[in-house]
Design a protein around this motif. Structure first.
Motif, short mmCIF file in Angstrom:
data_model
loop_
_atom_site.label_atom_id
_atom_site.label_comp_id
_atom_site.label_asym_id
_atom_site.label_seq_id
_atom_site.Cartn_x
_atom_site.Cartn_y
_atom_site.Cartn_z
N LYS B 98 39.07 38.53 33.26
CA LYS B 98 40.38 38.06 33.75
C LYS B 98 40.60 38.54 35.19
N ALA B 99 40.26 39.79 35.42
CA ALA B 99 40.43 40.35 36.77
C ALA B 99 39.48 39.65 37.76
N ASP B 104 39.45 39.80 41.70
CA ASP B 104 39.39 41.27 41.79
C ASP B 104 37.92 41.71 41.74
#
Lengths: 130, 262
Positions: B98-99, B104
Motif C-alpha cells: 500500500k505504501a 513511499d
C-alpha cells in the motif's frame, strides 16, 4: 520591508529544500509511474555519474516561452556502462530527447527509459539482451 | 600377471579415482550475468529500453518504450509462485505494498544502500562474481557491493554468530559430487525473501548450486520460515558466465549518490 525579505527568503529556502527532498526521495521505482513513458526535448545542463543512480539535469522548454529544469534519474553507472553510456556520454549543451516515466508526486523528476541524440543515436536503459 | 598384482592395480585405480572425485569439485569462479534476475515472481518482467540495434530492422523507427522498470509495488497482487505468507506476514506485505503504490520508498532497503540480503541477493540483477577456494566460496553482487561467504572447511556457527544476525546470514556448505550444498542461518528480519515479501528472524535458506550446462550456473533455493511461510518457498536462479569483454563488475559505491542527494 524587512518582513517581506524574510518571507521571500523563507520561500526561496523552501523551494531549495523541496527540490532536494524531491530528488532524495526517489532512488526507487515506486516513486515513478513506470507504465507511462513520456517524451521531453531539451538541453543537458548536468550529467551526474553517481551511484546508486545517475542523474541527468536538463533544461526543457515550458511551452510558454520559458525554460524549466528537470531531474531525470538513470540506472546505476555499472549497468549503464554495459548499455553504452559513460561519464562523458552527455555534455552540458547537448540537445537530447529523453523518454521517461513521470514522478507520481508530479514533481519535475522522471526515470529515464532512453535518451536519443539529434543524429538518431540512442542510449537505452538496459544492455543488449538484458 | 599374478592375482596379487591384479588386486594392487584395482585398489590403486579405485584409490586414484576416489582421490580425484574427492579433490576436484567444479570451479564456479568467474563473473556471471543473471538469466532470470527478477524471476517469474519478480513482479512483472524486465526493463523495456530500446531493443538492441541488431534486433531492429534497418531504417525502421524505434517503437516507443513502454515501461522503464519492473512494476514492483504489488498493485497487481501477488504472483502465483510468490512465497505463500502466513496471515501475519501477508498483512505486513499488504501494508508495504500500500505504501509503495502511494510512492513511499522507505521500505526499499537497496535504494537506501542497505544490502539486498539473502535470498533476494541471489537475484544478482547487475551481475555476480564468484571466488572459490578449497575452504571458502564467496559470492559478490555488483548491486550494492553486497557479499556473502560460504565456509566449506567444516566450521559451524558459534552462539555468538547466531546472536548477531546479518543481511547475508551465516553460510556453510559442502560438496555432494558436482553440487555445492549450502545452508544459511542467522539472518536479519528486516530484509525480503523476494519481491518485498517479509520474513521472520527464523528464516533459513537451503541451496543446491551446480553447473547445469557449460557456463550456466544454477541455484535451487529453498526458503524455510515457520513464522512467515505457510510452506517452504522454492525458486531457481540461473546465471550465464560472462562473455570476454563483459566480464568485469563495476564498483557500486551506493552511498555516493545518497550523500549527494542530501
Amino acid at each position: 520591508m524587512k518582513l517581506r525579505m524574510i518571507v521571500s527568503l523563507v520561500g526561496v529556502l523552501a523551494v531549495i529544500v523541496m527540490t532536494r527532498v524531491g530528488v532524495a526521495a526517489h532512488h526507487s521505482n515506486v516513486a515513478f509511474a513506470v507504465e507511462t513513458v513520456l517524451e521531453a526535448k531539451g538541453v543537458v545542463k548536468e550529467w551526474q555519474w553517481t551511484n546508486p543512480h545517475t542523474w541527468l539535469i536538463m533544461t526543457v522548454d515550458d511551452g510558454k516561452g520559458g525554460k524549466t529544469e528537470w531531474a531525470m534519474e538513470g540506472r546505476a553507472p555499472g549497468v549503464l556502462t554495459r548499455a553504452g553510456w559513460s561519464p562523458k556520454v552527455l555534455k552540458p549543451g547537448d540537445q537530447i530527447t529523453v523518454h521517461y516515466s513521470p514522478s507520481k508526486d508530479g514533481s519535475k523528476v522522471g526515470m529515464i527509459a532512453r535518451v536519443t541524440f539529434p543524429d538518431g543515436r540512442i542510449l537505452p536503459n538496459a544492455p543488449p539482451g538484458d | 600377471m599374478s592375482v596379487r598384482s591384479c588386486l594392487l592395480i584395482i585398489v590403486g585405480v579405485a584409490a586414484v579415482s576416489a582421490l580425484v572425485s574427492a579433490q576436484a569439485p567444479p570451479d564456479f569462479s568467474g563473473v556471471y550475468r543473471p538469466i532470470n534476475a527478477f524471476g517469474p515472481a519478480g513482479g512483472g518482467g524486465g526493463r523495456a529500453g530500446a531493443p538492441p540495434p541488431a534486433q531492429r530492422p534497418a531504417g525502421q523507427p524505434l517503437p516507443p518504450p513502454t515501461r522503464t522498470a519492473p512494476l514492483s509495488d504489488g498493485s497487481r497482487g501477488r504472483a502465483a509462485d510468490a512465497p505463500q505468507l502466513t496471515p501475519e506476514y501477508m498483512a505486513k506485505w499488504q501494508a508495504i505494498s500500500k505504501a509503495r503504490i502511494a510512492g513511499d520508498t522507505s521500505s526499499d532497503n537497496t535504494a537506501r544502500c542497505l544490502p539486498p540480503g539473502m535470498p533476494a541477493m541471489m537475484n544478482m540483477a547487475y551481475g555476480m562474481e564468484v571466488m572459490q577456494t578449497k575452504d571458502k566460496i564467496t559470492f559478490f553482487s555488483e548491486l550494492n557491493d553486497a557479499l556473502r561467504r560460504v565456509y566449506l572447511d567444516g566450521r559451524k556457527p558459534t552462539q555468538k554468530t547466531l546472536d548477531d544476525p546479518t543481511y547475508a546470514g551465516y553460510s556453510t556448505g559442502h560438496w555432494e559430487g558436482d553440487t555445492l550444498v549450502v545452508d544459511t542461518i542467522a539472518l536479519r528480519d528486516n530484509s525480503y525473501i523476494e519481491g518485498f515479501s517479509p520474513h521472520s528472524d527464523q528464516m533459513t535458506v537451503h541451496e543446491r548450486i551446480r553447473f547445469v550446462e557449460n557456463g550456466i550456473l544454477e541455484d535451487r533455493i529453498t526458503v524455510n520460515d515457520p513464522k512467515a511461510l505457510v510452506k517452504p518457498w522454492e525458486t531457481v536462479k540461473r546465471y550465464r558466465r560472462a562473455a570476454p569483454g563483459d566480464d568485469q563488475l563495476r564498483e557500486f559505491a551506493c552511498a555516493e549518490g545518497i550523500e549527494h542527494a542530501k
